[in-house]
Design a protein around this motif. Structure first.
Motif, short mmCIF file in Angstrom:
data_model
loop_
_atom_site.label_atom_id
_atom_site.label_comp_id
_atom_site.label_asym_id
_atom_site.label_seq_id
_atom_site.Cartn_x
_atom_site.Cartn_y
_atom_site.Cartn_z
N LYS A 248 -8.57 3.83 1.81
CA LYS A 248 -7.84 2.65 1.90
C LYS A 248 -6.76 2.60 1.48
CE LYS A 248 -11.51 0.08 3.64
NZ LYS A 248 -11.54 -0.03 5.11
N LEU A 249 -6.16 3.23 0.48
CA LEU A 249 -4.80 3.41 0.11
C LEU A 249 -3.93 3.98 1.32
CD1 LEU A 249 -5.19 4.45 -3.71
CD2 LEU A 249 -4.06 2.38 -2.86
N LEU A 250 -4.39 5.06 1.90
CA LEU A 250 -3.74 5.71 3.04
C LEU A 250 -3.41 4.74 4.13
CD1 LEU A 250 -5.54 9.02 3.08
CD2 LEU A 250 -3.11 8.62 2.24
N SER A 259 -2.89 -3.55 -2.76
CA SER A 259 -3.13 -4.19 -4.11
C SER A 259 -4.59 -3.82 -4.55
CB SER A 259 -2.67 -5.57 -4.12
OG SER A 259 -3.77 -6.36 -3.67
N GLU A 260 -4.72 -3.86 -5.71
CA GLU A 260 -6.06 -3.76 -6.34
C GLU A 260 -7.01 -4.65 -5.80
OE1 GLU A 260 -8.27 -2.23 -10.44
OE2 GLU A 260 -6.57 -3.37 -10.43
N GLU A 261 -6.57 -6.06 -5.76
CA GLU A 261 -7.23 -7.04 -5.23
C GLU A 261 -7.81 -6.89 -3.63
OE1 GLU A 261 -5.40 -8.38 -8.61
OE2 GLU A 261 -4.52 -7.36 -6.99
N LEU A 262 -6.85 -6.37 -2.99
CA LEU A 262 -7.17 -6.13 -1.72
C LEU A 262 -7.97 -4.94 -1.37
CD1 LEU A 262 -6.19 -6.41 1.48
CD2 LEU A 262 -4.20 -4.83 1.08
N LEU A 288 -5.38 6.41 -9.17
CA LEU A 288 -5.45 6.81 -7.84
C LEU A 288 -4.31 6.40 -6.79
CD1 LEU A 288 -9.29 5.91 -7.18
CD2 LEU A 288 -8.29 8.17 -7.41
N PHE A 289 -3.83 5.30 -7.15
CA PHE A 289 -2.63 4.88 -6.21
C PHE A 289 -1.30 5.65 -6.23
CE2 PHE A 289 1.32 1.91 -6.34
CZ PHE A 289 1.29 1.87 -5.01
N GLN A 290 -1.24 6.02 -7.86
CA GLN A 290 0.02 7.10 -8.13
C GLN A 290 -0.24 8.50 -7.82
OE1 GLN A 290 2.75 5.95 -9.18
NE2 GLN A 290 1.68 4.02 -9.49
N ASN A 291 -1.74 8.79 -7.58
CA ASN A 291 -2.05 10.19 -7.15
C ASN A 291 -1.61 10.06 -5.68
OD1 ASN A 291 -2.81 11.17 -9.46
ND2 ASN A 291 -5.03 10.79 -9.17
N VAL A 292 -2.04 9.02 -4.76
CA VAL A 292 -1.61 9.06 -3.35
C VAL A 292 -0.42 8.93 -3.22
CG1 VAL A 292 -2.00 7.70 -1.33
CG2 VAL A 292 -3.97 7.86 -2.75
N ARG A 293 0.34 8.30 -3.96
CA ARG A 293 1.84 8.24 -3.78
C ARG A 293 2.30 9.71 -3.84
NH1 ARG A 293 4.71 3.32 -6.95
NH2 ARG A 293 5.47 1.95 -5.03
N ARG A 294 1.89 10.48 -4.93
CA ARG A 294 2.59 11.58 -5.36
C ARG A 294 2.19 12.57 -4.32
NH1 ARG A 294 -0.09 15.57 -7.29
NH2 ARG A 294 -1.83 14.07 -8.04
N GLU A 295 1.07 12.68 -3.75
CA GLU A 295 0.72 13.77 -2.65
C GLU A 295 1.47 13.49 -1.55
OE1 GLU A 295 -3.49 12.63 -2.38
OE2 GLU A 295 -4.26 13.32 -4.28
#
Length: 344
Positions: A248-250, A259-262, A288-295
Protein backbone atom coordinates in the motif's frame (compact mmCIF):
# COMPACT_ATOMS: atom_id res chain seq x y z
CA UNK A 1 25.72 -1.28 9.50
CA UNK A 2 23.12 -2.86 7.24
CA UNK A 3 21.46 -5.78 8.96
CA UNK A 4 18.40 -7.88 8.27
CA UNK A 5 17.04 -9.70 11.27
CA UNK A 6 16.44 -13.41 10.62
CA UNK A 7 12.93 -14.77 10.79
CA UNK A 8 12.39 -17.26 13.62
CA UNK A 9 13.20 -20.81 12.48
CA UNK A 10 9.88 -22.37 13.35
CA UNK A 11 7.32 -24.12 11.21
CA UNK A 12 3.69 -23.09 10.75
CA UNK A 13 0.63 -24.89 9.44
CA UNK A 14 0.43 -22.42 6.57
CA UNK A 15 4.05 -22.70 5.39
CA UNK A 16 3.99 -22.58 1.59
CA UNK A 17 6.32 -22.34 -1.39
CA UNK A 18 5.89 -20.59 -4.73
CA UNK A 19 4.78 -23.02 -7.45
CA UNK A 20 7.61 -21.85 -9.73
CA UNK A 21 10.03 -23.17 -7.12
CA UNK A 22 8.23 -26.52 -7.22
CA UNK A 23 8.71 -26.56 -10.98
CA UNK A 24 12.44 -26.16 -10.42
CA UNK A 25 12.41 -29.18 -8.08
CA UNK A 26 10.57 -31.16 -10.77
CA UNK A 27 13.25 -30.25 -13.32
CA UNK A 28 15.99 -31.32 -10.93
CA UNK A 29 14.40 -34.75 -10.54
CA UNK A 30 14.06 -35.24 -14.29
CA UNK A 31 17.62 -34.09 -14.98
CA UNK A 32 18.95 -36.78 -12.66
CA UNK A 33 16.87 -39.54 -14.21
CA UNK A 34 14.27 -39.83 -11.44
CA UNK A 35 10.57 -40.45 -12.07
CA UNK A 36 9.35 -36.99 -11.11
CA UNK A 37 5.70 -37.73 -11.92
CA UNK A 38 5.70 -40.76 -9.65
CA UNK A 39 7.35 -38.85 -6.78
CA UNK A 40 4.86 -35.98 -7.12
CA UNK A 41 1.91 -38.39 -7.19
CA UNK A 42 3.22 -40.22 -4.12
CA UNK A 43 3.24 -36.94 -2.22
CA UNK A 44 -0.20 -35.96 -3.54
CA UNK A 45 1.13 -32.93 -5.45
CA UNK A 46 -0.94 -31.97 -8.47
CA UNK A 47 1.55 -31.31 -11.31
CA UNK A 48 -0.98 -29.10 -13.13
CA UNK A 49 -1.41 -26.85 -10.09
CA UNK A 50 2.34 -26.87 -9.54
CA UNK A 51 2.78 -25.33 -13.00
CA UNK A 52 0.48 -22.40 -12.17
CA UNK A 53 2.90 -19.62 -11.26
CA UNK A 54 0.59 -17.89 -8.75
CA UNK A 55 -0.29 -21.00 -6.73
CA UNK A 56 1.32 -22.06 -3.45
CA UNK A 57 2.41 -25.57 -2.41
CA UNK A 58 2.77 -27.04 1.08
CA UNK A 59 6.39 -26.57 2.21
CA UNK A 60 6.58 -29.91 4.01
CA UNK A 61 5.77 -31.80 0.81
CA UNK A 62 8.60 -30.05 -1.02
CA UNK A 63 10.98 -30.87 1.84
CA UNK A 64 10.11 -34.52 1.23
CA UNK A 65 10.89 -34.16 -2.48
CA UNK A 66 14.40 -32.85 -1.86
CA UNK A 67 15.19 -35.42 0.82
CA UNK A 68 13.77 -38.25 -1.31
CA UNK A 69 15.86 -37.15 -4.29
CA UNK A 70 19.03 -37.10 -2.22
CA UNK A 71 18.25 -40.56 -0.82
CA UNK A 72 17.44 -42.13 -4.20
CA UNK A 73 20.52 -40.74 -5.91
CA UNK A 74 22.81 -41.16 -2.92
CA UNK A 75 23.88 -37.55 -3.50
CA UNK A 76 23.73 -35.43 -0.35
CA UNK A 77 24.74 -32.39 -2.41
CA UNK A 78 21.77 -32.92 -4.74
CA UNK A 79 20.64 -29.33 -4.16
CA UNK A 80 23.45 -28.02 -6.40
CA UNK A 81 21.55 -29.58 -9.31
CA UNK A 82 19.23 -26.56 -9.18
CA UNK A 83 21.93 -24.45 -10.82
CA UNK A 84 21.84 -26.70 -13.89
CA UNK A 85 18.08 -26.36 -14.49
CA UNK A 86 17.38 -22.84 -13.20
CA UNK A 87 15.08 -20.76 -15.41
CA UNK A 88 14.42 -16.98 -15.55
CA UNK A 89 10.97 -17.03 -13.89
CA UNK A 90 11.91 -19.38 -11.04
CA UNK A 91 11.31 -16.63 -8.47
CA UNK A 92 8.30 -15.19 -10.29
CA UNK A 93 8.43 -11.38 -10.69
CA UNK A 94 11.20 -11.22 -8.08
CA UNK A 95 13.54 -12.83 -10.64
CA UNK A 96 12.87 -9.91 -12.97
CA UNK A 97 13.39 -7.16 -10.42
CA UNK A 98 16.58 -8.79 -9.11
CA UNK A 99 17.98 -9.22 -12.62
CA UNK A 100 17.12 -5.59 -13.44
CA UNK A 101 18.77 -4.24 -10.27
CA UNK A 102 21.65 -1.79 -10.47
CA UNK A 103 24.02 -4.12 -8.62
CA UNK A 104 24.03 -7.53 -6.97
CA UNK A 105 23.81 -5.80 -3.60
CA UNK A 106 20.67 -4.06 -4.82
CA UNK A 107 19.38 -7.45 -6.02
CA UNK A 108 20.02 -9.18 -2.69
CA UNK A 109 18.40 -6.31 -0.80
CA UNK A 110 15.34 -6.78 -3.01
CA UNK A 111 15.39 -10.48 -2.22
CA UNK A 112 15.43 -9.72 1.51
CA UNK A 113 12.38 -7.44 1.12
CA UNK A 114 10.35 -9.84 -0.98
CA UNK A 115 11.75 -13.28 -0.12
CA UNK A 116 8.41 -14.48 1.25
CA UNK A 117 7.12 -14.61 -2.32
CA UNK A 118 9.28 -17.75 -2.69
CA UNK A 119 8.99 -19.28 0.76
CA UNK A 120 6.65 -18.03 3.48
CA UNK A 121 9.12 -19.20 6.15
CA UNK A 122 12.43 -18.01 4.68
CA UNK A 123 15.20 -17.71 7.26
CA UNK A 124 17.90 -15.43 5.87
CA UNK A 125 20.09 -12.52 6.88
CA UNK A 126 22.06 -10.02 4.83
CA UNK A 127 24.49 -7.88 6.73
CA UNK A 128 27.54 -5.70 6.25
CA UNK A 129 30.88 -6.97 7.56
CA UNK A 130 34.40 -5.60 7.70
CA UNK A 131 35.32 -7.51 4.54
CA UNK A 132 32.11 -6.72 2.66
CA UNK A 133 28.79 -8.54 3.06
CA UNK A 134 27.48 -11.81 4.48
CA UNK A 135 24.38 -13.72 3.36
CA UNK A 136 23.13 -16.56 5.57
CA UNK A 137 20.44 -19.21 5.37
CA UNK A 138 19.00 -21.85 7.65
CA UNK A 139 16.47 -24.65 7.05
CA UNK A 140 13.18 -24.32 8.90
CA UNK A 141 12.54 -27.32 11.09
CA UNK A 142 9.62 -29.30 9.70
CA UNK A 143 9.38 -27.35 6.43
CA UNK A 144 12.76 -27.38 4.74
CA UNK A 145 15.77 -29.65 4.34
CA UNK A 146 19.48 -28.90 3.99
CA UNK A 147 19.23 -30.23 0.45
CA UNK A 148 16.33 -27.93 -0.41
CA UNK A 149 18.00 -24.94 1.22
CA UNK A 150 21.15 -25.53 -0.82
CA UNK A 151 19.04 -25.86 -3.98
CA UNK A 152 17.71 -22.39 -3.28
CA UNK A 153 21.21 -20.99 -2.75
CA UNK A 154 22.45 -22.67 -5.95
CA UNK A 155 19.57 -21.10 -7.89
CA UNK A 156 20.26 -17.71 -6.32
CA UNK A 157 23.93 -17.94 -7.30
CA UNK A 158 22.90 -18.77 -10.86
CA UNK A 159 20.66 -15.71 -11.04
CA UNK A 160 23.56 -13.56 -9.82
CA UNK A 161 25.87 -15.06 -12.44
CA UNK A 162 23.41 -14.23 -15.20
CA UNK A 163 23.89 -10.58 -14.34
CA UNK A 164 27.53 -10.50 -13.26
CA UNK A 165 29.20 -13.25 -15.30
CA UNK A 166 30.02 -16.96 -14.84
CA UNK A 167 33.06 -16.32 -12.63
CA UNK A 168 31.05 -14.53 -9.93
CA UNK A 169 31.39 -16.08 -6.51
CA UNK A 170 31.82 -15.36 -2.81
CA UNK A 171 35.21 -14.89 -1.19
CA UNK A 172 34.49 -17.84 1.10
CA UNK A 173 31.68 -20.16 2.16
CA UNK A 174 30.80 -21.76 5.50
CA UNK A 175 28.48 -24.77 5.76
CA UNK A 176 27.09 -26.26 8.95
CA UNK A 177 27.01 -29.87 7.73
CA UNK A 178 29.91 -32.27 7.26
CA UNK A 179 30.22 -33.70 3.75
CA UNK A 180 33.98 -34.13 3.25
CA UNK A 181 33.50 -36.29 0.14
CA UNK A 182 31.66 -33.41 -1.54
CA UNK A 183 34.02 -30.62 -0.46
CA UNK A 184 35.73 -30.29 -3.83
CA UNK A 185 32.35 -30.19 -5.58
CA UNK A 186 31.15 -27.35 -3.35
CA UNK A 187 34.38 -25.43 -3.91
CA UNK A 188 34.08 -25.81 -7.68
CA UNK A 189 30.48 -24.64 -7.67
CA UNK A 190 31.00 -21.61 -5.45
CA UNK A 191 34.43 -20.85 -6.96
CA UNK A 192 35.66 -20.17 -3.42
CA UNK A 193 37.14 -21.88 -0.34
CA UNK A 194 34.51 -23.83 1.64
CA UNK A 195 34.68 -24.61 5.35
CA UNK A 196 32.52 -27.42 6.76
CA UNK A 197 31.03 -28.02 10.23
CA UNK A 198 30.69 -24.31 11.04
CA UNK A 199 28.18 -22.48 13.21
CA UNK A 200 26.18 -21.16 10.24
CA UNK A 201 25.58 -21.47 6.51
CA UNK A 202 26.95 -18.31 4.95
CA UNK A 203 28.31 -16.74 1.79
CA UNK A 204 30.85 -13.93 2.23
CA UNK A 205 31.19 -11.38 -0.55
CA UNK A 206 33.64 -8.56 -1.25
CA UNK A 207 32.25 -5.06 -1.54
CA UNK A 208 33.39 -4.78 -5.14
CA UNK A 209 31.63 -7.97 -6.26
CA UNK A 210 28.25 -6.84 -4.90
CA UNK A 211 28.44 -3.08 -5.41
CA UNK A 212 29.65 -3.05 -9.04
CA UNK A 213 27.00 -2.31 -11.72
CA UNK A 214 25.60 -5.31 -13.57
CA UNK A 215 24.91 -5.57 -17.30
CA UNK A 216 21.21 -6.45 -16.97
CA UNK A 217 20.33 -3.33 -14.94
CA UNK A 218 17.07 -1.60 -15.89
CA UNK A 219 15.79 0.70 -13.17
CA UNK A 220 12.32 1.22 -14.64
CA UNK A 221 11.78 -2.51 -15.12
CA UNK A 222 12.98 -3.19 -11.58
CA UNK A 223 10.50 -0.73 -10.06
CA UNK A 224 7.58 -2.10 -12.08
CA UNK A 225 8.50 -5.66 -11.05
CA UNK A 226 8.77 -4.56 -7.42
CA UNK A 227 5.18 -3.37 -7.55
CA UNK A 228 4.00 -6.63 -9.15
CA UNK A 229 5.78 -8.61 -6.43
CA UNK A 230 4.37 -6.46 -3.63
CA UNK A 231 0.87 -6.79 -5.08
CA UNK A 232 1.21 -10.57 -5.26
CA UNK A 233 2.27 -10.77 -1.63
CA UNK A 234 -0.54 -8.48 -0.55
CA UNK A 235 -3.26 -10.52 -2.23
CA UNK A 236 -2.00 -13.91 -1.04
CA UNK A 237 -4.64 -15.40 1.25
CA UNK A 238 -2.34 -15.42 4.26
CA UNK A 239 -0.35 -12.35 3.32
CA UNK A 240 1.79 -10.94 6.09
CA UNK A 241 0.61 -7.57 7.43
CA UNK A 242 4.08 -6.17 6.75
CA UNK A 243 3.79 -7.15 3.08
CA UNK A 244 0.33 -5.60 2.86
CA UNK A 245 1.46 -2.30 4.34
CA UNK A 246 4.57 -2.30 2.13
CA UNK A 247 2.42 -2.78 -0.97
CA UNK A 248 0.00 0.00 0.00
CA UNK A 249 2.86 2.40 0.69
CA UNK A 250 4.23 1.75 -2.80
CA UNK A 251 0.76 2.48 -4.17
CA UNK A 252 0.16 5.74 -2.36
CA UNK A 253 3.59 7.27 -1.74
CA UNK A 254 3.93 8.70 -5.29
CA UNK A 255 0.55 10.41 -4.82
CA UNK A 256 1.81 12.09 -1.62
CA UNK A 257 -1.47 11.36 0.18
CA UNK A 258 -0.23 8.49 2.31
CA UNK A 259 -0.92 8.33 6.03
CA UNK A 260 -1.24 5.66 8.69
CA UNK A 261 -4.99 6.24 8.82
CA UNK A 262 -5.31 5.79 5.05
CA UNK A 263 -3.33 2.54 5.08
CA UNK A 264 -5.49 1.18 7.92
CA UNK A 265 -8.65 2.10 5.99
CA UNK A 266 -7.34 0.46 2.81
CA UNK A 267 -6.68 -2.76 4.74
CA UNK A 268 -10.10 -2.66 6.41
CA UNK A 269 -8.54 -2.29 9.84
CA UNK A 270 -8.96 0.20 12.62
CA UNK A 271 -5.90 2.34 13.30
CA UNK A 272 -5.42 0.60 16.64
CA UNK A 273 -5.66 -2.87 15.03
CA UNK A 274 -3.06 -1.94 12.41
CA UNK A 275 -0.71 -0.64 15.09
CA UNK A 276 -1.18 -3.79 17.18
CA UNK A 277 -0.58 -6.15 14.24
CA UNK A 278 2.60 -4.32 13.25
CA UNK A 279 3.80 -4.29 16.86
CA UNK A 280 3.33 -8.08 16.96
CA UNK A 281 5.68 -8.28 13.95
CA UNK A 282 8.27 -6.17 15.74
CA UNK A 283 7.81 -3.08 13.60
CA UNK A 284 5.66 0.04 13.18
CA UNK A 285 4.04 2.07 10.44
CA UNK A 286 6.66 4.82 10.72
CA UNK A 287 9.49 2.29 10.46
CA UNK A 288 7.98 0.72 7.32
CA UNK A 289 7.27 4.14 5.84
CA UNK A 290 10.87 5.23 6.29
CA UNK A 291 12.15 1.90 4.95
CA UNK A 292 10.10 2.27 1.76
CA UNK A 293 11.29 5.85 1.36
CA UNK A 294 14.91 4.77 1.83
CA UNK A 295 14.62 1.84 -0.58
CA UNK A 296 13.03 3.97 -3.29
CA UNK A 297 15.52 6.80 -2.73
CA UNK A 298 18.48 4.49 -3.29
CA UNK A 299 16.89 3.06 -6.44
CA UNK A 300 15.82 6.41 -7.90
CA UNK A 301 19.19 8.08 -7.32
CA UNK A 302 20.71 5.49 -9.65
CA UNK A 303 18.58 7.01 -12.43
CA UNK A 304 20.71 9.93 -13.62
CA UNK A 305 17.78 11.36 -15.60
CA UNK A 306 15.87 12.23 -12.42
CA UNK A 307 16.90 15.35 -10.53
CA UNK A 308 17.34 15.22 -6.77
CA UNK A 309 14.54 17.77 -6.50
CA UNK A 310 12.19 15.46 -8.45
CA UNK A 311 13.12 12.49 -6.27
CA UNK A 312 12.52 14.42 -3.06
CA UNK A 313 9.02 15.42 -4.28
CA UNK A 314 8.27 11.86 -5.42
CA UNK A 315 9.12 10.58 -1.94
CA UNK A 316 6.87 13.13 -0.27
CA UNK A 317 9.48 15.43 1.27
CA UNK A 318 8.50 19.06 1.73
CA UNK A 319 11.89 20.26 0.53
CA UNK A 320 15.12 19.03 -1.00
CA UNK A 321 17.02 19.90 2.17
CA UNK A 322 14.71 17.73 4.30
CA UNK A 323 15.29 14.85 1.87
CA UNK A 324 19.04 15.43 2.05
CA UNK A 325 19.08 15.28 5.84
CA UNK A 326 16.97 12.13 5.91
CA UNK A 327 19.08 10.40 3.26
CA UNK A 328 22.30 11.19 5.09
CA UNK A 329 20.78 9.77 8.27
CA UNK A 330 19.89 6.56 6.39
CA UNK A 331 23.14 6.05 4.45
CA UNK A 332 25.81 8.35 5.86
CA UNK A 333 26.05 10.19 2.52
CA UNK A 334 24.17 13.07 0.90
CA UNK A 335 22.06 12.27 -2.21
CA UNK A 336 24.64 13.99 -4.41
CA UNK A 337 27.54 12.07 -2.84
CA UNK A 338 25.66 8.80 -3.22
CA UNK A 339 24.83 9.50 -6.87
CA UNK A 340 28.44 10.39 -7.69
CA UNK A 341 29.66 7.20 -6.03
CA UNK A 342 27.18 5.13 -8.08
CA UNK A 343 28.37 6.66 -11.35
CA UNK A 344 32.08 6.04 -10.69
Amino acid sequence: MMHSKPIAATTTEDATLLANWVELAYRCLVSRGLDAADIFAGLDIDPVRAQQSDSRIDSFKIKQIWDMAAARTGDLAFGLTAAEVAFPAMFNSLSVSMSASESLLDALQRFMRFRRIIDSTCVNTLEETEEGYKFTWAPVQGCESNVGAEAFVAALMTLCRWGSGPDFGPTRVTLSHDLPDELERYQQFFNAPVQLQTAENALYFSRESLESPIVTANQQLALVSDQITADYLARTSHADIVDQVHSKLLDFLPQRIVSEELIAEELNLSLRSLQRKLQEKGTSYDSLFQNVRRELAVQLLNDQQLSIEEISRFLGFSSRSNFGRAFKRWTGATPREFRQRCSE
